[in-house]
Scaffold this active site. Structure first.
Site, PDB file in Angstrom:
ATOM      1  NE  ARG A  52      31.844  34.395  41.137  1.00 20.76           N
ATOM      2  CZ  ARG A  52      32.326  34.841  40.069  1.00 20.76           C
ATOM      3  NH1 ARG A  52      33.496  34.530  39.581  1.00 20.76           N
ATOM      4  NH2 ARG A  52      31.757  35.655  39.445  1.00 20.76           N
ATOM      5  NE  ARG A 100      30.026  53.902  59.932  1.00 22.14           N
ATOM      6  CZ  ARG A 100      31.111  53.557  60.572  1.00 22.14           C
ATOM      7  NH1 ARG A 100      30.980  53.816  61.912  1.00 22.14           N
ATOM      8  NH2 ARG A 100      32.211  53.339  60.186  1.00 22.14           N
ATOM      9  CG  HIS A 102      33.013  48.423  63.102  1.00 27.30           C
ATOM     10  ND1 HIS A 102      32.665  49.847  63.316  1.00 27.30           N
ATOM     11  CD2 HIS A 102      33.816  48.754  62.084  1.00 27.30           C
ATOM     12  CE1 HIS A 102      33.256  50.658  62.580  1.00 27.30           C
ATOM     13  NE2 HIS A 102      34.127  50.046  61.898  1.00 27.30           N
ATOM     14  CE  LYS A 148      31.650  38.998  40.853  1.00 28.71           C
ATOM     15  NZ  LYS A 148      32.620  39.623  40.215  1.00 28.71           N
ATOM     16  CD  GLU A 181      41.636  37.770  40.773  1.00 23.51           C
ATOM     17  OE1 GLU A 181      40.509  37.349  39.847  1.00 23.51           O
ATOM     18  OE2 GLU A 181      41.518  38.212  41.731  1.00 23.51           O
TER      19      GLU A 181
HETATM   20  C1  LIG Z   1      38.712  40.200  40.287  1.00 28.59           C
HETATM   21  C2  LIG Z   1      37.926  39.490  39.390  1.00 28.59           C
HETATM   22  N1  LIG Z   1      38.855  38.692  38.657  1.00 28.59           N
HETATM   23  C3  LIG Z   1      38.052  37.638  37.778  1.00 28.59           C
HETATM   24  C4  LIG Z   1      36.759  38.162  37.280  1.00 28.59           C
HETATM   25  C5  LIG Z   1      36.224  37.248  36.267  1.00 28.59           C
HETATM   26  O1  LIG Z   1      35.114  36.430  36.682  1.00 28.59           O
HETATM   27  P1  LIG Z   1      34.027  35.905  35.862  1.00 28.59           P
HETATM   28  O2  LIG Z   1      34.621  35.148  34.806  1.00 28.59           O
HETATM   29  O3  LIG Z   1      33.079  35.161  36.748  1.00 28.59           O
HETATM   30  O4  LIG Z   1      33.124  37.196  35.396  1.00 28.59           O
HETATM   31  C6  LIG Z   1      36.244  39.285  37.866  1.00 28.59           C
HETATM   32  C7  LIG Z   1      34.680  39.354  37.396  1.00 28.59           C
HETATM   33  O5  LIG Z   1      34.333  40.339  37.860  1.00 28.59           O
HETATM   34  C8  LIG Z   1      36.951  39.898  38.885  1.00 28.59           C
HETATM   35  O6  LIG Z   1      36.147  41.056  39.538  1.00 28.59           O
END
Ligand SMILES: Cc1ncc(COP(=O)(O)O)c(C=O)c1O
Length: 287
Positions: A52, A100, A102, A148, A181
């Site tokens: 990921r 700095r 962008h 992420k 979530e």
């Molecule tokens: C926004 C978000 N959703 C879900 C998760 C859960 O993901 P994982 O099971 O890979 O830790 C995380 C983990 O940090 C997160 O930041």
């Protein structure tokens, strides 16, 4: 024992580990991260997390600072230097240090890599049985939550709102009132039919690594599941609810917006999944 961090090729005591003031992570949140949990010395779902990380880097066109095998070695070295058994390893990669401005630095600069370790205590059975409280809050994040990114301001504000209201986690609600979530967790219910339900993955949520493993665990245990959005009404009428993440594993949710879920204590399926998840991790490590 003092904590040891890895910063761009150096192992340093935590208190002296720092990055440049013009690191783009510091100035623009121009970077990505991963959290990999350790349980009794076992690195949980390592490959899933590192794959990921690669996807997040690709999506933002950040060059990986090291190869995947090197990253795995660095993780083990940080684990070793910190004598880490149960806790987490945090990895952060940014687009590097540049004046700095962008646009991406041109010519490109080396991306920055830091790795830290943190010890964690496992919650005891009583805490898990009690479960955690969740509140709901309107979604306010960007439409690429699958990346992420270290840009976490909405998640921080939502988590603080949960804390301010005496809860543990906030669940974001999309424009139609469906739960996307949590701020750092995926959201689940065991619906009125006894079927595990969680939102399908797309660009609106992070594709949780624990989420994926839990779906495998449910399959192995013969527990029915459906990947389908649910709203607050569904959640408040569910038999059980829980959250998943690398560091929470499976954590029962026992109240939503101050209303009890089911009997208001951890449900049997949530507990079964939590145990089965850890058993699977231990078994895979022994293979
Ligand atoms: C926004 C978000 N959703 C879900 C998760 C859960 O993901 P994982 O099971 O890979 O830790 C995380 C983990 O940090 C997160 O930041």
């Amino acid at each position: 024992m003092s904590r040891i961090a890895y910063v761009n090729g150096h192992y340093l005591p935590h208190a002296h580990a720092s990055v440049h003031i013009e690191d783009r992570g510091y100035q623009f949140a121009d970077g990505v991260y991963e959290v990999v949990a350790l349980y009794k010395g076992i690195i949980l779902d390592e490959i899933g997390h590192l794959e990921r990380l690669e996807r997040s880097l690709n999506a933002l066109r950040i060059k990986p600072p090291v190869t995947l095998p090197v990253l795995r070695l660095l993780i083990r070295e940080i684990q070793r230097r910190n004598l880490l058994q149960t806790g987490l390893i945090y990895l952060q990669i940014t687009r590097g240090v540049a004046t700095r401005f962008h646009p991406f630095p041109d010519p490109p600069v080396p991306s920055s890599l830091i790795i830290t370790a943190k010890h964690m205590k496992l919650p005891n059975d009583a805490i898990v049985q009690k479960g955690v409280s969740v509140i709901t809050i309107p979604e306010m994040r960007w439409p690429r939550c699958d990346i992420k990114s270290i840009s976490l301001l909405p998640n921080i504000l939502a988590k603080q709102e949960a804390i301010d209201k005496g809860a543990y986690e906030s669940w974001f609600l999309d424009a139609e009132g469906f739960v996307t979530e949590g701020t750092a967790t995926n959201a689940w219910i065991v619906n009125e039919k006894g079927c595990i339900q969680t939102r399908p993955t797309n660009e609106n949520i992070l594709s949780g690594i624990t989420r994926k493993t839990i779906l495998d665990v449910a399959k192995d245990l013969g527990i029915p599941f459906v990947e389908k959005p649910f709203n607050t009404h569904d959640a408040e009428h569910a038999q059980e609810a829980f959250i998943t993440s690398a560091t929470n594993y499976v954590m029962p949710v026992t109240t939503i917006n101050k209303k009890p879920v089911g009997k208001g204590v951890a449900g049997p399926i949530s507990i079964q999944l939590r145990h089965a998840y850890l058993e699977k991790m231990v078994a895979e490590n022994a293979e």
